[in-house]
Design a protein around this motif. Sequence first.
Motif, short mmCIF file in Angstrom:
data_model
loop_
_atom_site.label_atom_id
_atom_site.label_comp_id
_atom_site.label_asym_id
_atom_site.label_seq_id
_atom_site.Cartn_x
_atom_site.Cartn_y
_atom_site.Cartn_z
N TYR A 1 37.62 39.98 30.84
CA TYR A 1 37.53 39.66 29.38
C TYR A 1 37.10 41.29 28.87
O TYR A 1 37.47 42.09 27.87
CB TYR A 1 35.79 39.58 29.38
N SER A 2 36.87 42.31 29.70
CA SER A 2 37.28 43.74 29.21
C SER A 2 38.37 44.90 30.17
O SER A 2 38.37 44.07 31.05
CB SER A 2 36.02 44.51 28.92
N PHE A 3 38.55 45.56 29.76
CA PHE A 3 39.84 46.36 30.86
C PHE A 3 38.51 47.49 31.54
O PHE A 3 39.34 47.93 32.61
CB PHE A 3 40.10 47.50 29.80
N LYS A 4 37.33 47.24 31.92
CA LYS A 4 36.80 46.96 32.68
C LYS A 4 36.17 46.55 33.69
O LYS A 4 35.84 46.96 34.72
CB LYS A 4 35.24 48.11 32.07
N LYS B 1 30.93 40.63 35.56
CA LYS B 1 31.44 42.39 36.09
C LYS B 1 30.61 42.33 37.65
O LYS B 1 29.81 42.00 38.32
CB LYS B 1 30.14 43.19 35.53
N PHE B 2 32.20 42.65 38.74
CA PHE B 2 31.35 42.37 40.34
C PHE B 2 31.99 43.82 40.56
O PHE B 2 32.55 44.49 39.83
CB PHE B 2 32.96 41.21 40.92
N GLU B 3 31.87 43.92 41.63
CA GLU B 3 31.10 45.66 42.00
C GLU B 3 32.44 45.57 42.32
O GLU B 3 33.16 44.80 43.09
CB GLU B 3 30.16 45.24 43.03
N GLU B 4 33.27 46.64 42.21
CA GLU B 4 34.52 47.10 42.94
C GLU B 4 35.65 46.23 42.43
O GLU B 4 36.45 46.46 42.79
CB GLU B 4 34.22 47.00 44.33
N VAL B 5 35.38 45.84 40.84
CA VAL B 5 36.24 44.72 40.35
C VAL B 5 36.35 46.26 38.83
O VAL B 5 35.77 45.07 38.50
CB VAL B 5 36.43 43.50 40.22
N ASP B 6 36.54 46.99 38.43
CA ASP B 6 36.70 48.30 37.95
C ASP B 6 37.87 48.42 37.33
O ASP B 6 38.09 48.72 36.15
CB ASP B 6 36.53 49.54 38.64
N THR B 7 39.04 47.44 36.97
CA THR B 7 39.98 47.32 36.12
C THR B 7 40.56 46.25 36.03
O THR B 7 40.68 45.17 36.70
CB THR B 7 41.05 48.33 36.89
N GLU B 8 41.69 46.43 35.00
CA GLU B 8 42.58 45.23 34.31
C GLU B 8 43.75 44.62 36.10
O GLU B 8 42.85 43.34 35.98
CB GLU B 8 43.13 45.08 33.06
N ASN B 9 43.56 46.08 36.73
CA ASN B 9 44.58 44.95 38.00
C ASN B 9 43.85 44.12 38.51
O ASN B 9 43.98 43.03 39.28
CB ASN B 9 45.83 46.58 38.35
N ASP B 10 42.82 45.25 38.92
CA ASP B 10 41.64 44.47 39.91
C ASP B 10 41.08 42.76 39.33
O ASP B 10 41.09 41.88 40.06
CB ASP B 10 40.34 45.49 40.42
N ALA B 11 41.19 42.78 38.11
CA ALA B 11 40.31 41.67 37.46
C ALA B 11 41.94 40.46 37.31
O ALA B 11 41.70 38.89 38.21
CB ALA B 11 40.17 41.75 36.03
N ASP B 12 43.37 40.92 36.90
CA ASP B 12 43.96 40.60 37.38
C ASP B 12 44.40 39.54 38.72
O ASP B 12 44.69 38.44 38.95
CB ASP B 12 45.72 41.07 37.20
#
Length: 174
Positions: free
Chosen positions: A16-19, A67-78
Amino acid sequence: MKKEDCFYLGKIVKKYSFKGEVLAKLDTDEPEIYEHLDAIFLDLRNNLVPFFVESSQLHKSELLRIKFEEVDTENDADSILKCDMYLPLEVLPKLEGNQFYFHEVIGFKIEDKNYGLVGIIKSINDSTAQALFEIDNNGKEILIPMNDEFIVEVNRKTKTITVETPDGLIDLYL
């Protein structure tokens, strides 16, 4: 936590976002019940891993923005994209009367008002337009549509569902 102690909540479908926020498609008729969860188990390579929820809100009614804790970037979301989400069974609200969860009635007996004992529910097929009870009758499979008009009573004490099916439906299988 094992999968058999949990129920399927839905799937993470896109970023959803870059965060690191993601959108999840929930498998429920009442998504608002799951809007404020503390944690969700994600299926990562066949292991259920707890992810703590920092924030979540309904997005366009059928999606949950998380928004999960410690999932802070697009790569984390990927890394969690397309993951199935699960919650412990005890989180499910208790249903009463003729309402039931599919997993709850596996092993229940099916009795038809006119036919008598039909058999034991071995599974629920919900891949068709109408969900079906898959019933074992001494090795023969009988399919009965899970239609509110057919279900007379769900008795949790005796683990029996009483149905009233149209004449001849059960005989088709025997």
